[in-house]
Motif scaffolding. Structure first.
Motif, short mmCIF file in Angstrom:
data_model
loop_
_atom_site.label_atom_id
_atom_site.label_comp_id
_atom_site.label_asym_id
_atom_site.label_seq_id
_atom_site.Cartn_x
_atom_site.Cartn_y
_atom_site.Cartn_z
N THR A 6 119.24 27.11 9.07
CA THR A 6 118.52 25.84 9.21
C THR A 6 117.46 25.94 10.31
O THR A 6 116.34 26.35 10.06
N TYR A 7 117.79 25.58 11.53
CA TYR A 7 116.79 25.46 12.59
C TYR A 7 116.09 26.76 12.93
O TYR A 7 114.93 26.76 13.38
N PHE A 8 116.76 27.89 12.73
CA PHE A 8 116.14 29.18 13.00
C PHE A 8 115.53 29.81 11.74
O PHE A 8 115.04 30.94 11.79
N ASN A 9 115.55 29.07 10.65
CA ASN A 9 115.02 29.55 9.37
C ASN A 9 113.67 28.89 9.13
O ASN A 9 113.59 27.67 8.91
N ASP A 10 112.61 29.65 9.15
CA ASP A 10 111.26 29.09 9.00
C ASP A 10 111.07 28.39 7.67
O ASP A 10 110.35 27.39 7.58
N GLU A 11 111.69 28.91 6.61
CA GLU A 11 111.56 28.27 5.30
C GLU A 11 112.19 26.88 5.32
O GLU A 11 111.64 25.93 4.76
N TRP A 12 113.36 26.77 5.93
CA TRP A 12 114.03 25.48 6.05
C TRP A 12 113.15 24.49 6.81
O TRP A 12 112.99 23.33 6.41
N VAL A 13 112.56 24.95 7.89
CA VAL A 13 111.68 24.10 8.71
C VAL A 13 110.45 23.67 7.91
O VAL A 13 110.07 22.49 7.92
N GLU A 50 110.09 23.48 4.62
CA GLU A 50 110.47 22.58 3.53
C GLU A 50 110.59 21.14 4.01
O GLU A 50 110.36 20.20 3.24
N ARG A 51 110.95 20.96 5.26
CA ARG A 51 111.12 19.61 5.82
C ARG A 51 109.87 19.14 6.55
O ARG A 51 109.89 18.10 7.21
N LYS A 52 108.80 19.94 6.42
CA LYS A 52 107.50 19.58 6.98
C LYS A 52 107.58 19.28 8.48
O LYS A 52 106.98 18.32 8.98
N LEU A 53 108.35 20.12 9.18
CA LEU A 53 108.44 20.00 10.63
C LEU A 53 107.41 20.92 11.26
O LEU A 53 107.51 22.14 11.15
N ASP A 54 106.40 20.36 11.89
CA ASP A 54 105.33 21.15 12.51
C ASP A 54 105.73 21.45 13.96
O ASP A 54 105.67 20.58 14.84
N LEU A 55 106.15 22.68 14.20
CA LEU A 55 106.63 23.06 15.52
C LEU A 55 105.49 23.43 16.48
O LEU A 55 105.73 23.58 17.68
N GLY A 56 104.26 23.52 15.97
CA GLY A 56 103.14 23.94 16.80
C GLY A 56 102.88 23.05 18.00
O GLY A 56 102.87 23.52 19.15
N PRO A 57 102.63 21.75 17.79
CA PRO A 57 102.33 20.87 18.93
C PRO A 57 103.44 20.79 19.98
O PRO A 57 103.14 20.93 21.17
N PRO A 58 104.71 20.61 19.59
CA PRO A 58 105.73 20.56 20.66
C PRO A 58 105.91 21.89 21.37
O PRO A 58 106.17 21.92 22.58
N ALA A 114 110.29 18.34 17.70
CA ALA A 114 110.41 18.65 19.13
C ALA A 114 111.79 19.22 19.44
O ALA A 114 111.92 20.14 20.26
N SER A 115 112.83 18.69 18.80
CA SER A 115 114.18 19.21 19.01
C SER A 115 114.26 20.68 18.62
O SER A 115 114.83 21.51 19.34
N VAL A 116 113.70 21.01 17.45
CA VAL A 116 113.77 22.39 16.95
C VAL A 116 112.90 23.31 17.80
O VAL A 116 113.31 24.43 18.15
N SER A 149 126.45 26.97 20.20
CA SER A 149 125.64 28.16 19.99
C SER A 149 124.69 27.97 18.82
O SER A 149 125.02 27.32 17.82
N GLY A 150 123.52 28.59 18.94
CA GLY A 150 122.56 28.54 17.84
C GLY A 150 122.94 29.41 16.66
O GLY A 150 122.32 29.33 15.59
N ASP A 151 123.97 30.24 16.82
CA ASP A 151 124.38 31.11 15.73
C ASP A 151 124.87 30.32 14.51
O ASP A 151 124.91 30.86 13.41
N ARG A 152 125.23 29.07 14.72
CA ARG A 152 125.68 28.23 13.61
C ARG A 152 124.52 27.73 12.75
O ARG A 152 124.74 27.10 11.73
N TYR A 153 123.28 28.00 13.20
CA TYR A 153 122.12 27.39 12.55
C TYR A 153 121.11 28.42 12.05
O TYR A 153 119.92 28.14 11.97
#
Length: 366
Positions: A335-342, A344-352, A278-280, A328-332
């Motif tokens: 990580t958070y803006f990288n779909d592969e990183w997301v 790999e950590r099994k974060l499902d952004l669909g529902p949130p 949800a954070s991402v 700023s999100g430019d630091r990320y």
């Protein structure tokens, strides 16, 4: 019998100069903006709901932690803990260390940041660009003991944001973040917010807001959002300040594996748990709405904001809510803006993401 005077050799001239340099830097820096976020038409019903974000990304070091670092250095200097050639050491996940490296360079002392391996490379580069040294450890629980060991070995000063944050800032005023927010809201239609929403890293920001609200006798309530693998919320619910976790938070800058000394739970009116996905998702959603990238902790704040606005809509309440745009999100990018990183950590952004889209379309928060 003559009285003996015992004197200690001090470097008052150097300390005075260091304080002046930090104060001069503060005077050159304008206050940060309070951005009004456009909400959908349903937020205009009745007397309306307004959302504001205090944009802390515009500080010279790019984050909310710039305020804290300035306060920590002034506190340590005025206590005589930092002197000429003192090596300053911090246990930090990144942003605080970036800001502290800036102030260490400003007054001319060495700086070492003790950080967990895997901290954002962008933050590491920013620390090193200011002349700081990054000392990595494998476990989040090691950062404190390693910082204390380096303090003893080097004869330095462990500045210890997690203990000193709530006491280094003058919560009654002196242009702290709470005083700034209320001053900037003075001419708005809802000048006293219903809620202020912040995350907890050290606990210093929530302590400052909570104390200031009570000191000024405002009706505002304080909500603290917490992330996965953090013990702040379980400690708040149970009253057990000894809780610990073996896993670090994935949302940099907030969430801790222990209850930090600066976490003052008594000034908090409510807490909201926020899943990492949800954070991402909220960070990306808000970035699209604003037309600029924001960081993960801002996404966590925004999810908490939506929760409270949804509650206000359901109850037919009007008013304003204030939260923080922490950095700023430019630091990320990696990580958070990288779909592969997301993935790999099994974060499902669909529902949130679907929940946020539905909320902005209908005003109904599920």
């Amino acid at each position: 019998m003559p009285t003996r005077v015992v004197e200690r050799v001090t470097d008052c001239e150097w300390s005075s100069r260091a304080v002046r340099l930090i104060e001069a830097d503060a005077r050159r820096s304008a206050d940060t903006h309070l951005l009004k976020v456009d909400l959908p038409d349903w937020a205009a019903r009745g007397d309306g709901i307004d959302l504001y974000l205090k944009d802390e990304s515009t500080h010279p070091t790019g984050s909310l932690k710039h305020r804290l670092a300035r306060s920590l250095f002034l506190y340590a200097l005025c206590n005589g803990w930092i002197r000429e050639q003192t090596t300053v050491i911090e246990a930090s996940s990144g942003s605080t260390a970036v800001s502290e490296a800036y102030f260490a360079k400003l007054i001319g002392v060495p700086f070492i940041a003790v950080m967990v391996t895997g901290t954002s490379p962008a933050k590491t580069r920013l620390i090193e660009a200011q002349g700081g040294i990054c000392h990595f450890v494998d476990s989040p629980s090691e950062i404190y003991t390693v910082a204390q060991r380096l303090e003893a070995e080097l004869g330095g000063h462990f500045i210890d944001q997690f203990t000193m944050a709530e006491r280094a800032t003058d919560w009654r005023g002196n242009n702290n973040i709470a005083e700034s927010v209320f001053a900037q809201l003075a001419e708005e239609r809802h000048p006293v917010p219903e809620w202020i929403v912040v995350g907890a890293g050290t606990g210093g920001t929530s302590a400052t807001f909570g104390r200031y609200i009570r000191y000024r006798r405002h009706d505002t309530r304080l909500c603290v959002v917490d992330v996965e693998n953090s013990v702040f919320l379980p400690a708040y619910e149970s009253g057990d300040g000894t809780l610990t976790s073996d896993t670090a938070s994935r949302i940099e800058g907030i969430g801790r594996p222990r209850v930090e000394p600066s976490f003052v739970s008594q000034v908090i009116d409510a807490m909201v748990p926020v899943p990492d996905a949800a954070s991402v998702a909220a960070m990306r959603f808000l970035s699209d709405r604003l037309g600029r990238r924001v960081g993960g902790s801002t996404g966590t704040n925004f999810w908490g904001v939506c929760t409270l606005i949804g509650e206000m809509v359901e109850k037919g309440r009007s008013g304003s809510i204030v939260s923080l745009l922490c950095d700023s999100g430019d630091r990320y990018d990696h990580t958070y803006f990288n779909d592969e990183w997301v993935d790999e950590r099994k974060l499902d952004l669909g529902p949130p993401t679907a929940a946020l889209e539905e909320f902005f379309a209908t005003g109904v928060w599920v």
